[in-house]
Design a protein around this motif. Structure first.
Motif, PDB file in Angstrom:
ATOM      1  N   HIS A 162       0.761  -1.230  -0.071  1.00 20.47           N
ATOM      2  CA  HIS A 162      -0.015  -0.106   0.008  1.00 20.47           C
ATOM      3  C   HIS A 162       0.718   1.264  -0.121  1.00 20.47           C
ATOM      4  CE1 HIS A 162      -3.181  -2.926   1.320  1.00 20.47           C
ATOM      5  NE2 HIS A 162      -3.788  -2.177   0.549  1.00 20.47           N
TER       6      HIS A 162
ATOM      7  N   VAL B 200       1.926   1.832  -3.438  1.00 21.90           N
ATOM      8  CA  VAL B 200       0.766   2.391  -4.347  1.00 21.90           C
ATOM      9  C   VAL B 200       0.451   3.701  -4.112  1.00 21.90           C
ATOM     10  CG1 VAL B 200      -1.871   2.242  -4.317  1.00 21.90           C
ATOM     11  CG2 VAL B 200      -0.394   0.102  -4.250  1.00 21.90           C
TER      12      VAL B 200
ATOM     13  N   CYS C  39      -7.690  -1.368  -9.421  1.00 19.60           N
ATOM     14  CA  CYS C  39      -7.613  -2.318  -8.222  1.00 19.60           C
ATOM     15  C   CYS C  39      -8.167  -3.539  -8.776  1.00 19.60           C
ATOM     16  CB  CYS C  39      -7.839  -1.808  -6.909  1.00 19.60           C
ATOM     17  SG  CYS C  39      -9.709  -1.250  -6.842  1.00 19.60           S
TER      18      CYS C  39
ATOM     19  N   ILE D 199      -9.535  -7.079  -1.276  1.00 19.54           N
ATOM     20  CA  ILE D 199      -8.746  -5.792  -1.892  1.00 19.54           C
ATOM     21  C   ILE D 199      -9.395  -4.606  -0.813  1.00 19.54           C
ATOM     22  CG2 ILE D 199      -8.430  -4.059  -3.741  1.00 19.54           C
ATOM     23  CD1 ILE D 199      -8.081  -6.416  -5.389  1.00 19.54           C
TER      24      ILE D 199
ATOM     25  N   TYR E 172     -10.650  -1.550  -0.973  1.00 19.40           N
ATOM     26  CA  TYR E 172     -11.128  -0.592  -1.683  1.00 19.40           C
ATOM     27  C   TYR E 172     -11.296   0.925  -1.030  1.00 19.40           C
ATOM     28  CZ  TYR E 172     -12.826  -4.769  -4.104  1.00 19.40           C
ATOM     29  OH  TYR E 172     -12.856  -5.912  -4.993  1.00 19.40           O
TER      30      TYR E 172
ATOM     31  N   PHE F  59      -7.887   2.508  -1.555  1.00 18.32           N
ATOM     32  CA  PHE F  59      -7.896   2.651  -3.023  1.00 18.32           C
ATOM     33  C   PHE F  59      -8.560   4.004  -3.611  1.00 18.32           C
ATOM     34  CE2 PHE F  59      -5.703  -1.317  -3.564  1.00 18.32           C
ATOM     35  CZ  PHE F  59      -4.652  -1.144  -4.677  1.00 18.32           C
TER      36      PHE F  59
END
Length: 411
Positions: free
Chosen positions: A160, A163, A177, A186, A188, A191
């Motif tokens: 992460h 990212v 994603c 995941i 979410y 993201f």
């Protein structure tokens, strides 16, 4: 429901015995081997009936109420039912059910939100990214500038921090994603946060987990993503095809990106079959099924770990299990061949940091009615074949016995 026991198959047998024999052979293959391909499942007889319906004859370019062909009164109703069921099932503002595949859905999402040359942040292919996440052999890698994120070396979990750092450095127009081989849920919400910081659209490629989402066995990307791309087969147990879920303000852009920009006429027999699958997924039986898929995958992962295979991320939250067979002295492609000879059908996949491993899924076996005891036995059989402790012939006999007790289409 053997092929030779259906009226349609009897017609085919009379008119084209060569093709009838081929199709019967495929049903035999599916019914006598363990279907561990993570992207496959067995549809219901009702879904198969819709696929073989007279809707296969109908040309229906456009959308309900705005078709380019006459005689679309009935298919308009079919598509509206499919859309209504999809939006209700997933709590989405809008659904487009015309995409022919998951890749078609992703192409349409990119077409709706991006322009050629835009930067996109997605999971790198060596870590489980899909071809549509930037492969140079795919339209995505040719038309857009992809930046790939990966996973942590020790845990195998999405990195992460990487990212976030890549999003800040590259300011992508969109963040994707989703993965074809990442066995964990995941985050979410994370993201969404990163996408907002970067001023990017968030696209969730939920082709694999969407069936688990429908059954309440996995978190939903719908509240977080601008666009969700998915397939209707895999765990969802529908026909081979795709769909897109999106926010209401993006509905027109998404619909135009599907038709007329990236596709022609809708396959109405497939859309009817999707509607059937959405209806089946709304039932308590499907909820129980989805949770059993995950329970089976966890038992399978634990069994493979106990047998000495290296299970990525230490286990699974989903229907997916990815393993490295190297500790048993065999590499991925060789392992796949040995297992196929023993009646266990599965795929290879890229593993983090260069290895080639195996990707398994429990959706099809669970549809057949197999549970945790069968998964534990499959793990032992799996490892025994790779160690050469169980002869291929004996393994094949045990697979036939198991599939005989759990046929995909019992009469």
């Amino acid at each position: 429901m053997p092929v030779t026991h259906t009226p349609e198959a009897d017609v085919l047998l009379r008119q084209d015995p060569e093709m009838a024999e081929i199709l019967a052979g495929e049903l035999t293959r599916q019914s006598t081997t363990l279907q561990l391909v993570a992207a496959e499942n067995f549809t219901s007889p009702a879904v198969l009936a819709a696929l073989g319906s007279p809707l296969a004859n109908k040309y229906a370019e456009g959308y309900p109420g705005a078709r380019h062909h006459g005689g679309c009164e009935i298919v308009d109703v079919v598509e509206r039912v499919a859309v209504d069921r999809a939006t209700a099932l997933f709590g989405a503002d809008h659904a487009n059910v015309q995409s022919h595949s998951g890749s078609s859905a992703v192409l349409a999402a990119y077409a709706a939100l991006l322009r050629p040359g835009d930067t996109v942040l997605a999971m790198g292919l060596p870590y489980g990214g899909h071809l549509t996440h930037g492969s140079p052999a795919n339209f995505s890698g040719r038309w857009f500038d992809f930046v790939g994120y990966g996973v942590e070396r020790e845990s195998g979990l999405i990195d992460h921090e990487q990212v976030r750092a890549l999003a800040r450095a590259h300011r992508p127009k969109a963040i994707v994603c989703g993965s074809i081989s990442y066995p964990r849920h995941i985050d979410y919400a994370f993201f969404r946060e990163v996408a907002d910081e970067a001023g990017a659209h968030l696209i969730a490629d939920a082709a694999h987990p969407i069936g688990l989402v429908a059954g309440g066995a996995a978190p939903s990307p719908v509240p977080y993503a601008d666009v969700v791309c998915a397939t209707t087969h895999k765990v969802l147990r529908g026909p081979r095809g795709g769909m897109i879920l999106c926010r209401g303000e993006l509905a027109e852009r998404v619909d135009r990106a599907v038709f007329p920009f990236t596709q022609g006429g809708a396959q109405m027999h497939t859309i009817a079959a999707k509607a059937v699958a959405f209806g089946e997924a709304e039932t308590p039986a499907f909820t129980a099924y989805a949770h059993q898929v995950v329970a089976n995958a966890r038992v399978l992962a634990a069994g493979l770990d106990a047998e000495g295979l290296a299970v990525t991320t230490g286990g699974t939250d989903t229907h997916l299990v990815t393993v490295d067979p190297a500790p048993l002295g065999v590499e991925g492609r060789t392992a796949r061949g040995r297992l196929a000879a023993a009646g266990m059908v599965l795929d290879t996949c890229a593993l983090p940091h260069g290895a080639r491993g195996l990707r398994l899924g429990t959706a099809a076996l669970t549809t057949q009615g197999m549970g945790q005891p069968e998964m534990a036995r499959v793990a032992v059989l799996f490892a025994g074949v790779l160690r050469d402790e169980i002869e291929t012939r004996h393994a094949r006999e045990e697979v036939r016995e198991l599939t005989g007790r759990f046929p995909p289409y019992p009469d």
